[in-house]
Scaffold this active site. Structure first.
Site, PDB file in Angstrom:
ATOM      1  N   LYS A 120       0.858  -1.181   0.000  1.00  0.00           N
ATOM      2  CA  LYS A 120       0.000   0.000   0.000  1.00  0.00           C
ATOM      3  C   LYS A 120       0.890   1.225   0.000  1.00  0.00           C
ATOM      4  O   LYS A 120       2.035   1.172   0.454  1.00  0.00           O
ATOM      5  CB  LYS A 120      -0.893   0.023   1.242  1.00  0.00           C
ATOM      6  CG  LYS A 120      -2.128   0.871   1.100  1.00  0.00           C
ATOM      7  CD  LYS A 120      -3.274   0.123   0.450  1.00  0.00           C
ATOM      8  CE  LYS A 120      -4.506   0.995   0.318  1.00  0.00           C
ATOM      9  NZ  LYS A 120      -5.681   0.215  -0.080  1.00  0.00           N
TER      10      LYS A 120
HETATM   11  P1  NAD Z   1     -13.145   7.915  -2.235  1.00  0.00           P
HETATM   12  O1  NAD Z   1     -12.120   8.938  -1.966  1.00  0.00           O
HETATM   13  O2  NAD Z   1     -13.675   7.741  -3.606  1.00  0.00           O
HETATM   14  O3  NAD Z   1     -14.415   8.160  -1.267  1.00  0.00           O
HETATM   15  C1  NAD Z   1     -14.303   8.254   0.121  1.00  0.00           C
HETATM   16  C2  NAD Z   1     -15.653   8.709   0.668  1.00  0.00           C
HETATM   17  O4  NAD Z   1     -15.608   8.696   2.096  1.00  0.00           O
HETATM   18  C3  NAD Z   1     -16.045  10.132   0.263  1.00  0.00           C
HETATM   19  O5  NAD Z   1     -17.424  10.177   0.007  1.00  0.00           O
HETATM   20  C4  NAD Z   1     -15.703  10.935   1.515  1.00  0.00           C
HETATM   21  O6  NAD Z   1     -16.450  12.134   1.613  1.00  0.00           O
HETATM   22  C5  NAD Z   1     -16.094   9.947   2.575  1.00  0.00           C
HETATM   23  N1  NAD Z   1     -15.510  10.227   3.890  1.00  0.00           N
HETATM   24  C6  NAD Z   1     -14.234  10.576   4.179  1.00  0.00           C
HETATM   25  N2  NAD Z   1     -14.095  10.787   5.492  1.00  0.00           N
HETATM   26  C7  NAD Z   1     -15.309  10.560   6.045  1.00  0.00           C
HETATM   27  C8  NAD Z   1     -15.814  10.603   7.373  1.00  0.00           C
HETATM   28  N3  NAD Z   1     -15.028  10.927   8.403  1.00  0.00           N
HETATM   29  N4  NAD Z   1     -17.114  10.304   7.572  1.00  0.00           N
HETATM   30  C9  NAD Z   1     -17.915   9.982   6.546  1.00  0.00           C
HETATM   31  N5  NAD Z   1     -17.485   9.899   5.275  1.00  0.00           N
HETATM   32  C10 NAD Z   1     -16.213  10.190   5.031  1.00  0.00           C
HETATM   33  O7  NAD Z   1     -12.548   6.544  -1.670  1.00  0.00           O
HETATM   34  P2  NAD Z   1     -12.936   5.067  -2.087  1.00  0.00           P
HETATM   35  O8  NAD Z   1     -12.044   4.617  -3.179  1.00  0.00           O
HETATM   36  O9  NAD Z   1     -14.417   4.968  -2.242  1.00  0.00           O
HETATM   37  O10 NAD Z   1     -12.491   4.267  -0.772  1.00  0.00           O
HETATM   38  C11 NAD Z   1     -13.317   4.169   0.381  1.00  0.00           C
HETATM   39  C12 NAD Z   1     -12.822   3.009   1.236  1.00  0.00           C
HETATM   40  O11 NAD Z   1     -12.841   1.806   0.472  1.00  0.00           O
HETATM   41  C13 NAD Z   1     -11.395   3.125   1.757  1.00  0.00           C
HETATM   42  O12 NAD Z   1     -11.299   2.489   3.017  1.00  0.00           O
HETATM   43  C14 NAD Z   1     -10.593   2.329   0.739  1.00  0.00           C
HETATM   44  O13 NAD Z   1      -9.352   1.857   1.265  1.00  0.00           O
HETATM   45  C15 NAD Z   1     -11.554   1.204   0.481  1.00  0.00           C
HETATM   46  N6  NAD Z   1     -11.335   0.480  -0.767  1.00  0.00           N
HETATM   47  C16 NAD Z   1     -11.309   1.139  -1.973  1.00  0.00           C
HETATM   48  C17 NAD Z   1     -11.126   0.405  -3.145  1.00  0.00           C
HETATM   49  C18 NAD Z   1     -11.166   1.038  -4.504  1.00  0.00           C
HETATM   50  O14 NAD Z   1     -11.122   0.296  -5.496  1.00  0.00           O
HETATM   51  N7  NAD Z   1     -11.290   2.353  -4.638  1.00  0.00           N
HETATM   52  C19 NAD Z   1     -10.924  -0.982  -3.076  1.00  0.00           C
HETATM   53  C20 NAD Z   1     -10.969  -1.607  -1.836  1.00  0.00           C
HETATM   54  C21 NAD Z   1     -11.182  -0.859  -0.702  1.00  0.00           C
END
Ligand code: NAD
Length: 430
Positions: A120
């Site tokens: 990561k």
């Molecule tokens: P992103 O940046 O697209 O979205 C994150 C979202 O979380 C946004 O809507 C943001 O406003 C919200 N957020 C941030 N802080 C917050 C808080 N304190 N309270 C409420 N909402 C909050 O990110 P993403 O790619 O959707 O990733 C989200 C999660 O999923 C992370 O934990 C990431 O590691 C995990 N993840 C992502 C992927 C991927 O393919 N993008 C794959 C596996 C896991």
């Protein structure tokens, strides 16, 4: 250097004010160790990241000043293949967080049977505080700095919170320029025109839905008519919400970093996504009532999908939760003590290492397609994703039932057995 971007010492991850993601990961490993038989001899290997790189990322800002950001790339374990895991751009990124996220990637890749280790990366930066040109400079300098450890057969980054397809395109270009040839396979989650895969952008949300459906089938909670609450409305949360609602679920609550919205009659996800795309957040969306942020954790629902950041489901929130199934879209959203409370309360938890594995699964497909320069149709990709997720879910569910364990422990057992067997078979050098 601006006052906004102080240098954070390497040990800044020992921040007593925040739950430590790496401590959560270590506790999860301790919990699985007694179930590993002779392989537990090798358990220490999972408690120490193989390689940690901390880099300074200096850029010239648009106003001519110089700013420095701290960047990381952690390769937690490479016993089963090259490192694989996203790159996070967020002001709270810390070494502890990146170490934990790398560890969860090791477990996730092994639990799904993907031929990768866990890695990561991240930069401690608020991407929305940068202009597009500044974001590009941060991305390119960070890529160049970690260029000594990444590569198509070494470690392959992908998008995570705060990074996207465009960031991946810049990373691919920077790495390619530095090595002197186009290396599409150095990152996944690229635009399709650059060797990205169809279906990758929505793969994580689609996988969350598949995991929820498989859990719901077995636990007697049908998706049709189910009430769903989603925290995080980014790449993972918004797509998961959309696919849930396409299958007849009612999205009763959504929360992002700026707003918490509730509508018992169901939120129009497409309209909420359009609002977020134009306004940058859910704030001001008219199709639901704003409620206090903490109220999100008291909304009555069948499925609760935390899809924002880690450490969100604390012990206190777990005690008050009115959900039947938690499906972890985010990485590490549930603290270990909250896990225990949810189990005592009979709330099923579908763990991150299974529920959000759709993204890395299609990243694997992208990497394979790049190597062979032969690209598959979206239907083919979705069908393969479905089959990988359903198979992994069934194996984890069966083990959990046989041994009366939480799904997380079962997923960790399967994953740790694979990683530690590889460790044992490879042996130690010298
Ligand atoms: P992103 O940046 O697209 O979205 C994150 C979202 O979380 C946004 O809507 C943001 O406003 C919200 N957020 C941030 N802080 C917050 C808080 N304190 N309270 C409420 N909402 C909050 O990110 P993403 O790619 O959707 O990733 C989200 C999660 O999923 C992370 O934990 C990431 O590691 C995990 N993840 C992502 C992927 C991927 O393919 N993008 C794959 C596996 C896991």
């Amino acid at each position: 250097m601006s006052a906004m971007n102080p240098i954070h010492p390497v040990l800044s991850y020992l921040d007593p004010a925040r739950p430590e993601p790496w401590s959560s990961f270590l506790e999860q490993i301790d919990r699985v160790a007694p179930h590993l038989g002779g392989l537990s001899h090798w358990i220490e290997t999972l408690k120490r990241p193989k390689r940690i790189l901390v880099v300074d990322v200096p850029i010239v800002r648009d106003d001519g000043s110089v700013a420095h950001f701290e960047g990381y790339r952690v390769q937690h374990n490479l016993s089963r293949g090259p490192g694989k895991g996203g790159v996070r751009f967020h002001p709270d990124v810390s070494l502890s967080e990146v170490m934990a996220l790398a560890g969860w990637m090791t477990i996730k890749n092994a639990a799904l049977g993907l031929p990768f280790g866990g890695a990561k990366g991240g930069v401690r930066v608020a991407p929305r505080s940068l202009s597009r040109a500044e974001l590009e400079r941060v991305t390119r300098r960070y890529t160049s700095e970690i260029g000594i450890v990444i590569g198509p057969d070494k470690d392959i980054p992908a998008p995570d919170v705060g990074s996207d397809q465009q960031v991946m395109a810049w990373m691919m270009d920077t790495y390619s320029v530095n090595v002197g040839h186009t290396a599409s396979g150095v990152v996944t989650g690229k635009p399709v025109a650059l060797g990205g895969s169809l279906g990758r952008q929505e793969a994580t949300g689609r996988g969350v839905y598949i995991a929820a459906r498989e859990a719901g089938d077995r636990a007697g909670v049908p998706i049709q008519g189910a009430r769903v609450a989603v925290q995080g409305f980014g790449n993972v949360g918004s797509v998961a919400a959309r696919i849930f609602s396409e299958h007849g679920a009612v999205i009763v609550a959504v929360q992002d970093a700026e707003a918490t919205l509730f509508n018992p009659a169901g939120i129009d996800v497409a309209a909420a996504m359009a609002h977020t795309a134009s306004q940058g957040s859910l704030a001001g969306f008219a199709g639901a009532e704003p409620i206090a942020d903490d109220e999100f954790w008291h909304v009555e629902c069948d499925y609760l999908v935390p899809a924002a950041l880690e450490g969100q489901l604390t012990a206190r929130r777990a005690e008050g939760l009115r959900a039947r199934i938690v499906v972890e879209g985010a990485n590490g959203p549930t603290l270990p003590e909250a896990d225990d409370i949810l189990r005592r309360r009979g709330i099923l938890v579908v763990p991150d290492v299974l529920a959000n594995a759709g993204g890395v699964t299609v990243s694997y497909f992208e990497w394979v397609q790049d190597f062979s320069s032969f690209f598959w149709s979206e239907d083919e990709i979705n069908a393969r994703l479905e089959s990988v997720m359903v198979k992994a879910f069934a194996a984890i569910w069966t083990l959990a039932e046989e041994r009366s364990l939480p799904l997380r422990t079962a997923a960790f057992i399967i994953a740790c057995q694979r990683v530690l067997a590889a460790r044992e078979q490879r042996g130690l050098y010298p």
